[in-house]
Design a protein around this motif. Structure first.
Motif, PDB file in Angstrom:
ATOM      1  N   ASP A  18       0.833  -1.209   0.000  1.00 56.91           N
ATOM      2  CA  ASP A  18       0.000   0.000   0.000  1.00 56.91           C
ATOM      3  C   ASP A  18       0.865   1.255   0.000  1.00 56.91           C
ATOM      4  O   ASP A  18       0.558   2.238  -0.675  1.00 56.91           O
ATOM      5  N   ALA A  19       1.948   1.231   0.793  1.00 54.38           N
ATOM      6  CA  ALA A  19       2.815   2.404   0.896  1.00 54.38           C
ATOM      7  C   ALA A  19       3.523   2.676  -0.423  1.00 54.38           C
ATOM      8  O   ALA A  19       3.629   3.832  -0.866  1.00 54.38           O
ATOM      9  N   ILE A  20       4.009   1.630  -1.078  1.00 47.53           N
ATOM     10  CA  ILE A  20       4.671   1.813  -2.372  1.00 47.53           C
ATOM     11  C   ILE A  20       3.662   2.260  -3.417  1.00 47.53           C
ATOM     12  O   ILE A  20       3.930   3.148  -4.231  1.00 47.53           O
ATOM     13  N   ARG A  21       2.470   1.656  -3.374  1.00 49.33           N
ATOM     14  CA  ARG A  21       1.407   2.058  -4.303  1.00 49.33           C
ATOM     15  C   ARG A  21       1.087   3.535  -4.150  1.00 49.33           C
ATOM     16  O   ARG A  21       0.938   4.270  -5.127  1.00 49.33           O
ATOM     17  N   ARG A  22       0.987   3.994  -2.907  1.00 46.29           N
ATOM     18  CA  ARG A  22       0.680   5.395  -2.662  1.00 46.29           C
ATOM     19  C   ARG A  22       1.815   6.299  -3.135  1.00 46.29           C
ATOM     20  O   ARG A  22       1.582   7.372  -3.693  1.00 46.29           O
ATOM     21  N   ALA A  23       3.060   5.871  -2.945  1.00 46.00           N
ATOM     22  CA  ALA A  23       4.203   6.667  -3.397  1.00 46.00           C
ATOM     23  C   ALA A  23       4.197   6.810  -4.915  1.00 46.00           C
ATOM     24  O   ALA A  23       4.530   7.872  -5.454  1.00 46.00           O
ATOM     25  N   ILE A  24       3.804   5.744  -5.619  1.00 43.51           N
ATOM     26  CA  ILE A  24       3.687   5.823  -7.081  1.00 43.51           C
ATOM     27  C   ILE A  24       2.567   6.787  -7.466  1.00 43.51           C
ATOM     28  O   ILE A  24       2.720   7.635  -8.341  1.00 43.51           O
ATOM     29  N   ALA A  25       1.421   6.656  -6.786  1.00 40.14           N
ATOM     30  CA  ALA A  25       0.269   7.516  -7.086  1.00 40.14           C
ATOM     31  C   ALA A  25       0.580   8.982  -6.818  1.00 40.14           C
ATOM     32  O   ALA A  25       0.132   9.868  -7.549  1.00 40.14           O
ATOM     33  N   ASP A  26       1.369   9.247  -5.770  1.00 40.25           N
ATOM     34  CA  ASP A  26       1.693  10.627  -5.401  1.00 40.25           C
ATOM     35  C   ASP A  26       2.828  11.207  -6.228  1.00 40.25           C
ATOM     36  O   ASP A  26       3.168  12.383  -6.087  1.00 40.25           O
ATOM     37  N   GLY A  27       3.439  10.379  -7.077  1.00 40.05           N
ATOM     38  CA  GLY A  27       4.526  10.872  -7.908  1.00 40.05           C
ATOM     39  C   GLY A  27       5.886  10.833  -7.252  1.00 40.05           C
ATOM     40  O   GLY A  27       6.857  11.366  -7.802  1.00 40.05           O
ATOM     41  N   ASP A  28       5.994  10.218  -6.073  1.00 32.46           N
ATOM     42  CA  ASP A  28       7.302  10.099  -5.427  1.00 32.46           C
ATOM     43  C   ASP A  28       8.219   9.179  -6.227  1.00 32.46           C
ATOM     44  O   ASP A  28       9.444   9.337  -6.193  1.00 32.46           O
ATOM     45  N   PHE A  29       7.625   8.202  -6.908  1.00 31.43           N
ATOM     46  CA  PHE A  29       8.364   7.323  -7.799  1.00 31.43           C
ATOM     47  C   PHE A  29       7.886   7.593  -9.223  1.00 31.43           C
ATOM     48  O   PHE A  29       6.688   7.505  -9.500  1.00 31.43           O
ATOM     49  N   ALA A  30       8.797   7.892 -10.121  1.00 34.41           N
ATOM     50  CA  ALA A  30       8.443   8.259 -11.488  1.00 34.41           C
ATOM     51  C   ALA A  30       8.373   7.038 -12.395  1.00 34.41           C
ATOM     52  O   ALA A  30       8.965   5.993 -12.094  1.00 34.41           O
ATOM     53  N   PRO A  31       7.659   7.128 -13.528  1.00 40.05           N
ATOM     54  CA  PRO A  31       7.640   6.020 -14.489  1.00 40.05           C
ATOM     55  C   PRO A  31       9.053   5.628 -14.904  1.00 40.05           C
ATOM     56  O   PRO A  31       9.904   6.490 -15.134  1.00 40.05           O
ATOM     57  N   ASN A  32       9.301   4.340 -14.975  1.00 40.00           N
ATOM     58  CA  ASN A  32      10.585   3.744 -15.334  1.00 40.00           C
ATOM     59  C   ASN A  32      11.653   3.865 -14.246  1.00 40.00           C
ATOM     60  O   ASN A  32      12.780   3.412 -14.443  1.00 40.00           O
ATOM     61  N   GLN A  33      11.312   4.459 -13.104  1.00 40.72           N
ATOM     62  CA  GLN A  33      12.291   4.546 -12.019  1.00 40.72           C
ATOM     63  C   GLN A  33      12.535   3.168 -11.427  1.00 40.72           C
ATOM     64  O   GLN A  33      11.603   2.408 -11.162  1.00 40.72           O
ATOM     65  N   ARG A  34      13.799   2.848 -11.191  1.00 39.68           N
ATOM     66  CA  ARG A  34      14.142   1.561 -10.580  1.00 39.68           C
ATOM     67  C   ARG A  34      13.700   1.544  -9.124  1.00 39.68           C
ATOM     68  O   ARG A  34      13.802   2.544  -8.410  1.00 39.68           O
ATOM     69  N   LEU A  35      13.218   0.398  -8.705  1.00 37.61           N
ATOM     70  CA  LEU A  35      12.801   0.197  -7.330  1.00 37.61           C
ATOM     71  C   LEU A  35      13.758  -0.819  -6.707  1.00 37.61           C
ATOM     72  O   LEU A  35      13.661  -2.026  -6.974  1.00 37.61           O
ATOM     73  N   VAL A  36      14.687  -0.329  -5.924  1.00 35.16           N
ATOM     74  CA  VAL A  36      15.745  -1.151  -5.355  1.00 35.16           C
ATOM     75  C   VAL A  36      15.292  -1.688  -4.002  1.00 35.16           C
ATOM     76  O   VAL A  36      14.935  -0.907  -3.110  1.00 35.16           O
ATOM     77  N   GLU A  37      15.304  -3.002  -3.858  1.00 33.49           N
ATOM     78  CA  GLU A  37      14.781  -3.619  -2.642  1.00 33.49           C
ATOM     79  C   GLU A  37      15.453  -3.083  -1.384  1.00 33.49           C
ATOM     80  O   GLU A  37      14.778  -2.803  -0.380  1.00 33.49           O
ATOM     81  N   ALA A  38      16.780  -2.950  -1.418  1.00 38.23           N
ATOM     82  CA  ALA A  38      17.502  -2.487  -0.223  1.00 38.23           C
ATOM     83  C   ALA A  38      17.068  -1.080   0.167  1.00 38.23           C
ATOM     84  O   ALA A  38      16.878  -0.776   1.353  1.00 38.23           O
ATOM     85  N   GLU A  39      16.877  -0.209  -0.833  1.00 37.15           N
ATOM     86  CA  GLU A  39      16.464   1.175  -0.549  1.00 37.15           C
ATOM     87  C   GLU A  39      15.033   1.217  -0.031  1.00 37.15           C
ATOM     88  O   GLU A  39      14.717   1.968   0.901  1.00 37.15           O
ATOM     89  N   LEU A  40      14.153   0.414  -0.643  1.00 37.22           N
ATOM     90  CA  LEU A  40      12.759   0.377  -0.192  1.00 37.22           C
ATOM     91  C   LEU A  40      12.661  -0.203   1.213  1.00 37.22           C
ATOM     92  O   LEU A  40      11.851   0.251   2.030  1.00 37.22           O
TER      93      LEU A  40
END
Length: 226
Positions: A18-40
């Motif tokens: 839910d938190a990652i979904r919300r970050a995508i919806a809010d624009g915190d993560f941009a299209p094609n941006q890598r999602l690194v497990e360690a950072e998340l």
């Protein structure tokens, strides 16, 4: 933003999704941006296993794209997909508008009229960001009023995939002036208890969105009124 999670089988796992979904919806993560497990894992205070499970879930929803040997990234939605998503929205939100007209209470009608008045004021003052938020609240209110849980679940999933383009559309020069009378027509029909008119008004509004999407695609950046 911290999300407590204790492991791959932990009930808190969906909360990370839910938190990652919300970050995508809010624009915190941009299209094609890598999602690194360690950072998340660090960002959301969750285990790597929990983050990995969350990314698998989001990939199944079409929000995340998993690439072999390269991890995951936010999936970019093409213009063609955006049109298809809006066509599905047209079918489902038109149904929900009709159901809202059938089920509306006096409190619902008062809330819709208040939203309509606030939208008029936002357009008159040039508050495009405020209008965008009111737009979101109006659609959410109508869905809640409809009582159509299955339709709402499908629309929530589609919303995440298309939210950035919807924001760009809301910020596009002149768009609030076009969509305001369309939204007011929906409000009037629902408040009058006219399901057929509410369905038609919502369908006309989302048809207008589909027509505007190619033009918005050419716009280099969202319009902020600055």
């Amino acid at each position: 933003m911290a999300v407590t999670a204790r492991g791959a089988s932990d009930p808190a796992g969906p909360t990370v999704a839910d938190a990652i979904r919300r970050a995508i919806a809010d624009g915190d993560f941009a299209p094609n941006q890598r999602l690194v497990e360690a950072e998340l894992s660090e960002q959301f205070d969750a285990s790597r296993a929990t983050v990995r499970n969350a990314l698998v879930q989001l990939a199944s929803e079409g929000l995340v794209e998993r690439i072999q040997n390269r991890g995951a990234r936010v999936r970019a939605v093409s213009l063609g997909e955006a049109v298809e998503i809006t066509e599905v929205r047209m079918a489902l939100e038109s149904l929900c508008a009709a159901k809202a007209a059938e089920r509306a209470t006096e409190d619902d009608r008062a809330a819709l009229r208040d939203l309509g008045a606030a939208m008029k004021a936002a357009v008159a003052s040039g508050d495009v960001l405020g209008y965008s938020e009111l737009n979101r609240r109006l659609h959410a209110r109508l869905l809640a009023m409809s009582g159509q849980r299955t339709a709402c679940a499908v629309l929530e999933r589609l919303q995440g995939q298309n939210v950035r383009r919807q924001f760009r559309l809301a910020m596009h020069p002149g768009r609030p002036q076009v969509s305001l009378p369309q939204h007011l027509a929906v409000i009037d029909a629902v408040c009058a208890g006219r399901p057929d008119a509410a369905e038609a008004a919502m369908r006309a509004h989302l048809a207008s969105v589909i027509e505007a999407l190619p033009e918005v695609e050419k716009s280099p950046r969202p319009y902020t009124g600055a």
